[in-house]
Motif scaffolding. Structure first.
Motif, PDB file in Angstrom:
ATOM      1  N   ARG A  96       0.774  -1.200  -0.003  1.00  0.00           N
ATOM      2  CA  ARG A  96       0.143   0.215   0.074  1.00  0.00           C
ATOM      3  C   ARG A  96       0.959   1.166  -0.009  1.00  0.00           C
ATOM      4  NH1 ARG A  96      -5.267  -1.094   2.055  1.00  0.00           N
ATOM      5  NH2 ARG A  96      -5.502   1.000   1.579  1.00  0.00           N
ATOM      6  N   SER A  97       0.622   2.270  -0.910  1.00  0.00           N
ATOM      7  CA  SER A  97       1.494   3.312  -0.945  1.00  0.00           C
ATOM      8  C   SER A  97       1.052   4.261   0.177  1.00  0.00           C
ATOM      9  CB  SER A  97       1.268   4.004  -2.461  1.00  0.00           C
ATOM     10  OG  SER A  97      -0.229   4.519  -2.707  1.00  0.00           O
ATOM     11  N   SER A  98      -0.132   4.255   0.560  1.00  0.00           N
ATOM     12  CA  SER A  98      -0.310   5.070   1.808  1.00  0.00           C
ATOM     13  C   SER A  98       0.083   4.483   3.136  1.00  0.00           C
ATOM     14  CB  SER A  98      -1.881   5.187   1.919  1.00  0.00           C
ATOM     15  OG  SER A  98      -2.547   3.999   2.336  1.00  0.00           O
ATOM     16  N   GLY A  99       0.279   5.227   4.150  1.00  0.00           N
ATOM     17  CA  GLY A  99       0.961   4.942   5.451  1.00  0.00           C
ATOM     18  C   GLY A  99       2.348   4.438   5.318  1.00  0.00           C
ATOM     19  N   GLY A 100       3.235   4.997   4.380  1.00  0.00           N
ATOM     20  CA  GLY A 100       4.423   4.994   4.349  1.00  0.00           C
ATOM     21  C   GLY A 100       5.025   3.798   3.514  1.00  0.00           C
ATOM     22  N   GLY A 101       3.853   3.235   2.935  1.00  0.00           N
ATOM     23  CA  GLY A 101       4.238   1.907   1.998  1.00  0.00           C
ATOM     24  C   GLY A 101       4.160   0.712   2.813  1.00  0.00           C
ATOM     25  N   THR A 102       3.162   0.252   3.210  1.00  0.00           N
ATOM     26  CA  THR A 102       3.214  -0.896   4.161  1.00  0.00           C
ATOM     27  C   THR A 102       2.871  -2.041   3.266  1.00  0.00           C
ATOM     28  OG1 THR A 102       0.813  -0.445   4.515  1.00  0.00           O
ATOM     29  CG2 THR A 102       2.128   0.523   6.180  1.00  0.00           C
ATOM     30  N   PHE A 103       3.475  -3.149   3.700  1.00  0.00           N
ATOM     31  CA  PHE A 103       3.237  -4.567   2.973  1.00  0.00           C
ATOM     32  C   PHE A 103       2.378  -5.586   3.757  1.00  0.00           C
ATOM     33  CE2 PHE A 103       7.059  -2.966   0.591  1.00  0.00           C
ATOM     34  CZ  PHE A 103       6.862  -3.617  -0.518  1.00  0.00           C
ATOM     35  N   SER A 104       1.656  -6.417   3.088  1.00  0.00           N
ATOM     36  CA  SER A 104       1.002  -7.452   3.760  1.00  0.00           C
ATOM     37  C   SER A 104       0.689  -8.839   2.815  1.00  0.00           C
ATOM     38  CB  SER A 104      -0.597  -6.853   4.337  1.00  0.00           C
ATOM     39  OG  SER A 104      -1.289  -6.476   3.105  1.00  0.00           O
ATOM     40  N   LEU A 105       0.520  -9.769   3.536  1.00  0.00           N
ATOM     41  CA  LEU A 105       0.038 -11.070   2.745  1.00  0.00           C
ATOM     42  C   LEU A 105      -1.196 -11.182   2.810  1.00  0.00           C
ATOM     43  CD1 LEU A 105       3.031 -13.089   4.147  1.00  0.00           C
ATOM     44  CD2 LEU A 105       2.841 -12.659   1.683  1.00  0.00           C
ATOM     45  N   VAL A 106      -1.860 -11.332   1.653  1.00  0.00           N
ATOM     46  CA  VAL A 106      -3.260 -11.525   1.400  1.00  0.00           C
ATOM     47  C   VAL A 106      -3.767 -12.673   0.695  1.00  0.00           C
ATOM     48  CG1 VAL A 106      -5.627 -10.303   0.457  1.00  0.00           C
ATOM     49  CG2 VAL A 106      -3.846  -8.937   1.338  1.00  0.00           C
ATOM     50  N   ASN A 107      -4.837 -13.327   1.518  1.00  0.00           N
ATOM     51  CA  ASN A 107      -5.135 -14.717   0.776  1.00  0.00           C
ATOM     52  C   ASN A 107      -6.333 -14.503   0.074  1.00  0.00           C
ATOM     53  OD1 ASN A 107      -6.572 -17.324   0.385  1.00  0.00           O
ATOM     54  ND2 ASN A 107      -5.403 -18.189   1.742  1.00  0.00           N
ATOM     55  N   PRO A 108      -6.535 -14.349  -1.431  1.00  0.00           N
ATOM     56  CA  PRO A 108      -7.484 -14.121  -2.130  1.00  0.00           C
ATOM     57  C   PRO A 108      -8.795 -14.809  -2.038  1.00  0.00           C
ATOM     58  CG  PRO A 108      -5.961 -15.064  -3.438  1.00  0.00           C
ATOM     59  CD  PRO A 108      -5.223 -14.881  -2.260  1.00  0.00           C
TER      60      PRO A 108
END
Length: 388
Positions: A96-108
């Protein structure tokens, strides 16, 4: 039809038949079948594990592309400021570019989310981000299964860091190659994380996370077989070209650790300047011998995969070819080079390399055209462990 004749509902289909049907369906139809009937999904969950399906290609705008047909089956509803940076089993790595570029793992499939500590990512631009699970257990937000993130920075030194994380743990453990040796790929093999540089194969010790973790270390277990780029010059129709082994992959395959080398050719105007797009010419595969009686591991070249098929790229994996519908002793590859120029044609330089004949055939039909909007990076293989 005779009056009063009773037709049993589809939900009463015998579990054995449900399993037989599922085992013959491609990935997209397995997903649809599970969504169509809850009893089928429950019965399939009690069956023996299904044969793995052919993977999808996950594009950076959230689209999934099937192989070999090239149909786009579904699109993950990504936030407007999100980009996909790779995959790991059932999980996509999103930024995510918002919030300083946070990363997360997402199960679709389940919509579950696992946050990735921001400390696992350097502040500068990256050319490679690769997540890998460090356990035979599936990842979940409530589990303690560790996972690693390999990052390679977009700078002349190709600074690489392996960060080991656990769900719910804020502080990852960072590994760097000894003496600045740049790491280019990692693989979980024989219960340990292995890392590949241009010259060495390492194993990572003390894979613990958190403030009480011991000082991490990387131990060399083998010299890499002649992995320095070997330049070959040639002229075709007056155009000068240069080729070299520019991509290396670590892949676990049927209890073996494989080093896969990929030769790519570029048109050039001078020894310092490439023009045009790269094109894959061939592959070589080497098997590691890490037996206890060897003071330093050795490699031997292999010309077949024992009926397996390799899928290489930012996420590499080996699958039993007859069970998943792939071609035996073949390497399926996607474009993971020419950094930052995949937006116009993310499916270029994708194909299937036959180790028995040395021939390359197209990965997808010629009429399949996919254009990504506002996305950068490269497509990656997506291997769902569960689709029901």
């Amino acid at each position: 039809m005779a009056a009063g004749r009773h037709c049993p509902p589809w939900a009463d289909l015998w579990p054995e038949l449900v399993g037989l049907i599922l085992g013959r369906l491609p990935l997209a139809d397995r997903v649809r079948m599970g969504a169509a009937c809850r009893p089928w999904r429950r019965r399939a969950a009690r069956q023996e594990p299904l044969p793995p399906p052919l993977p999808w290609l996950s594009l950076l705008d959230g689209a999934f592309l099937s192989v070999p047909g090239g149909e786009i089956h579904r699109r993950v509803p990504l936030p407007d400021d999100a980009s996909c940076y790779g995959s790991m089993g059932d999980w996509l790595l999103l930024k995510r570019s918002s919030g300083g570029g946070t990363f997360s793992l997402v199960n679709p499939f389940t919509k579950s989310v696992v946050r990735v500590p921001k400390e696992a990512f350097p502040p500068g631009p990256l050319i490679t981000v690769k997540p890998v699970l460090l356990s035979t257990l599936d990842l979940s937000p409530n589990s303690s299964s560790p996972f690693a993130i390999l990052t390679i920075e977009d700078d002349p030194s190709l600074e690489s860091v392996i960060s080991v994380c656990r769900p719910g743990t804020a502080t990852p453990t960072a590994f760097r190659g000894p003496d600045g040796d740049a790491i280019f790929d990692v693989a979980f093999f024989d219960g340990k994380l292995h890392a590949l540089s241009h010259s060495k194969l390492y194993v990572l010790d003390d894979l613990e996370t958190g403030s009480s973790a011991r000082v991490p270390s990387m131990r060399c277990v083998a010299d890499v077989v002649d992995n320095k780029p070997r330049v070959v010059w040639r002229t075709i129709a007056g155009e000068r070209r240069v080729s070299a082994y520019v991509s290396s992959y670590l892949v676990e395959s049927s209890g073996k650790l494989l080093h896969v080398r990929r030769r790519i050719e570029y048109p050039i105007t001078s020894p310092e300047k490439k023009v045009g797009r790269g094109r894959t010419l061939s592959f070589q595969v080497f098997e590691a011998d890490l037996t206890a009686d060897c003071s330093r591991g050795k490699w031997r070249r292999v010309d077949a995969l024992g009926g397996q098929a390799l899928f290489v790229g930012l996420h590499s994996k080996s699958l039993p070819a007859p069970e998943c519908g792939a071609w035996e002793d073949c390497i399926y590859f996607v474009c993971d080079h020419d950094y930052g120029t995949c937006g116009a044609d993310p499916l270029r330089d994708c194909g299937v390399f036959d180790m028995r004949t040395g021939m390359i055939t197209p990965l997808l039909p010629d009429d399949v055209v996919v254009q990504q909007q506002g996305c950068k990076g490269h497509p990656t293989w997506f291997f769902p462990a569960k689709t029901m």
